[in-house]
Design an enzyme around this catalytic site. Structure first.
Site, mmCIF file in Angstrom:
data_model
loop_
_atom_site.group_PDB
_atom_site.id
_atom_site.type_symbol
_atom_site.label_atom_id
_atom_site.label_comp_id
_atom_site.label_asym_id
_atom_site.label_seq_id
_atom_site.Cartn_x
_atom_site.Cartn_y
_atom_site.Cartn_z
ATOM 1 N N GLY A 11 0.838 -1.206 0.000
ATOM 2 C CA GLY A 11 0.000 0.000 0.000
ATOM 3 C C GLY A 11 0.863 1.243 0.000
ATOM 4 O O GLY A 11 2.060 1.172 -0.281
ATOM 5 N N ASN A 12 0.279 2.374 0.278
ATOM 6 C CA ASN A 12 1.064 3.609 0.392
ATOM 7 C C ASN A 12 0.396 4.540 1.405
ATOM 8 O O ASN A 12 -0.662 4.228 1.935
ATOM 9 C CB ASN A 12 1.257 4.274 -0.974
ATOM 10 C CG ASN A 12 -0.065 4.629 -1.617
ATOM 11 O OD1 ASN A 12 -0.804 5.477 -1.101
ATOM 12 N ND2 ASN A 12 -0.388 3.993 -2.729
ATOM 13 N N TYR A 13 1.034 5.690 1.658
ATOM 14 C CA TYR A 13 0.610 6.567 2.745
ATOM 15 C C TYR A 13 -0.569 7.484 2.414
ATOM 16 O O TYR A 13 -0.945 8.316 3.220
ATOM 17 C CB TYR A 13 1.775 7.447 3.193
ATOM 18 C CG TYR A 13 2.873 6.701 3.902
ATOM 19 C CD1 TYR A 13 2.588 5.916 5.009
ATOM 20 C CD2 TYR A 13 4.192 6.792 3.473
ATOM 21 C CE1 TYR A 13 3.602 5.238 5.677
ATOM 22 C CE2 TYR A 13 5.214 6.118 4.126
ATOM 23 C CZ TYR A 13 4.914 5.342 5.229
ATOM 24 O OH TYR A 13 5.891 4.684 5.879
ATOM 25 N N SER A 14 -1.140 7.376 1.221
ATOM 26 C CA SER A 14 -2.219 8.301 0.853
ATOM 27 C C SER A 14 -3.377 8.201 1.852
ATOM 28 O O SER A 14 -3.833 7.114 2.190
ATOM 29 C CB SER A 14 -2.716 7.960 -0.559
ATOM 30 O OG SER A 14 -3.892 8.683 -0.821
ATOM 31 N N ALA A 28 -3.703 7.625 -5.269
ATOM 32 C CA ALA A 28 -2.314 7.187 -5.365
ATOM 33 C C ALA A 28 -2.364 5.701 -5.685
ATOM 34 O O ALA A 28 -2.342 4.846 -4.794
ATOM 35 C CB ALA A 28 -1.595 7.442 -4.048
#
Ligand code: C5P
Length: 400
Positions: A208-211, A276
């Protein structure tokens, strides 16, 4: 613009309460229906008789009438309003509404109000500059409340500084401008992607990512408030949105987001691609949890996800508008422009990573907007809600 609009005017205990009389008179002259709600301290500065005469309606200040026990419903009032304006707003009222301390009729009305709220502070310069007041105002901005900044000048203390309530005519202009712009996206349909995507490794793990989704949700709200019908395709986020114009479709992976976006896009006027999206996903996602004991080292093979923006750009019809985002670490503007061309976008929003307080997970952002001709408009660091308004302003010029 104000004709027939229902406006609650909240008056609090400041010397500037005398200006509320001019303000109410101005609003009524422009055809607005005004309901005044005054705090107990407000009545020390201006009488309800003056304000009820000017507004053509009894002034509300208590929860119920002592004479006959009849109840003033702040809920009904909140639903009736097209806008609420608190002018003058003291430091005390600003602090209470920022923190939900609902100990008078004005504040319960504020909490029940579904309409946009405008706040015109009035206080001494040091009270206004105090971090407590500034933090409370920032908190109110994050709720979407609009602060009408006080002017500089001589104050009740005879000190000179920032804290004078804005003049009634200027406040009326702010409201007129707001109602003029408010519904300019009526009859437009807009799809927005927001948040991160989760790419499944096994039943318990993902890439995943920090969005946080904050920017996409702020855009959805800004479009909906201007009358657009919004389809918000959202990756996993903790943000919430409750606006009758917004339909939220929850997805997890880039593939799910792609499928939803591709099926919705042919039916909309515009797309804003704020998500994102993970560029890669695991080539295979395991059915069972990967065990540590299974091997000493683990190599994940990744395969590219589809580019949603480029795919929508490829099927974009004349009259449709497509907006993308870019987050770059070097040669920012050249890369963003190249992305705009490659994905057939109408404009691209470049997030600056150079600035503290911009980008992922924070409440603020600093953007530049680059159009197809390569023209660049730079904006200062602002709250994401305010950034959303700048982006939607630009979109509106292309849609109308
Ligand atoms: O190529 P890059 O990921 O930097 O492009 C960013 C823009 O493209 C954003 O608007 C993002 O939402 C969109 N995008 C997309 N699908 C992808 C990757 C990016 O829609 N798979």
């Amino acid at each position: 613009m104000l004709k027939g609009k229902n406006i609650i005017v909240g008056v609090t205990g400041s010397i500037a309460a005398y200006k509320a009389a001019y303000l109410i008179r101005g609003l009524v002259k422009k055809g607005a229906n005004v309901q005044v709600v005054i705090t107990p301290a407000g009545k020390e500065f201006i009488t309800p008789l003056t304000l009820s005469t000017l507004s053509n309606a009894p002034v509300i200040s208590e929860f119920f009438s002592n004479r006959d026990g009849s109840w003033n419903s702040h809920v009904d009032l909140g639903l009736w309003a097209d806008a609420m304006l608190i002018a003058p707003a003291t430091a005390a009222t600003i602090g209470k509404i920022a923190n939900g301390i609902a100990d008078n009729m004005l504040i319960t009305t504020y909490l029940s109000c579904k309409a946009p709220v405008f706040i015109a502070p009035a206080m001494d310069l040091d009270m206004f500059a105090h971090p407590t007041t500034q933090q409370n105002l920032d908190r109110l901005r994050t709720f979407g409340n609009r602060i009408i900044e006080p002017a500089e000048g001589e104050l009740a203390s005879h000190l000179i500084g920032k804290g004078r309530m804005e003049e009634p005519d200027s406040i009326i202009c702010v409201l007129e401008h707001f109602f003029a712009e408010q519904k300019d996206l009526r009859e437009k349909k807009i799809v927005i992607t927001a948040g991160p995507t989760y790419e499944k490794i096994d039943p318990v793990r993902f890439i995943g990512n920090y969005s946080s989704g904050k920017m996409g949700y702020a855009l959805a709200k800004a479009c909906a408030e201007r009358g657009a019908e919004v389809i918000l395709i959202s990756g996993p986020v903790s943000e919430t949105i409750a606006h009758p114009n917004v339909t939220r479709i929850d997805v997890e992976s880039a593939d799910e987001m792609y499928n939803e976006a591709m099926s919705v896009f042919p039916h909309v006027d515009a797309g804003i691609l704020c998500a994102a999206v993970a560029d890669y996903k695991p080539a295979v996602s395991m059915d069972k949890k990967i065990k540590r004991e299974s091997s000493a080292e683990l190599t994940l093979q990744l395969t590219p996800n589809k580019d949603i923006a480029a795919s929508l750009g490829a099927i974009k019809k004349e009259g449709q508008v497509l907006v993308g985002f870019a987050l770059e670490t070097n040669n920012e503007e050249a890369h963003a422009l190249d992305k705009l061309k490659r994905k057939n976008l109408d404009f691209i929003v470049l997030n600056s990573l150079k600035e503290k307080g911009a980008g992922f997970r924070c409440d603020t952002n600093k953007i530049s907007i680059i159009d197809q001709k390569g023209a660049i408009a730079e904006f200062p660091l602002k709250l994401k809600q305010e950034v959303a308004v700048d982006i939607v302003d630009k979109l509106a010029t292309l849609l109308l």
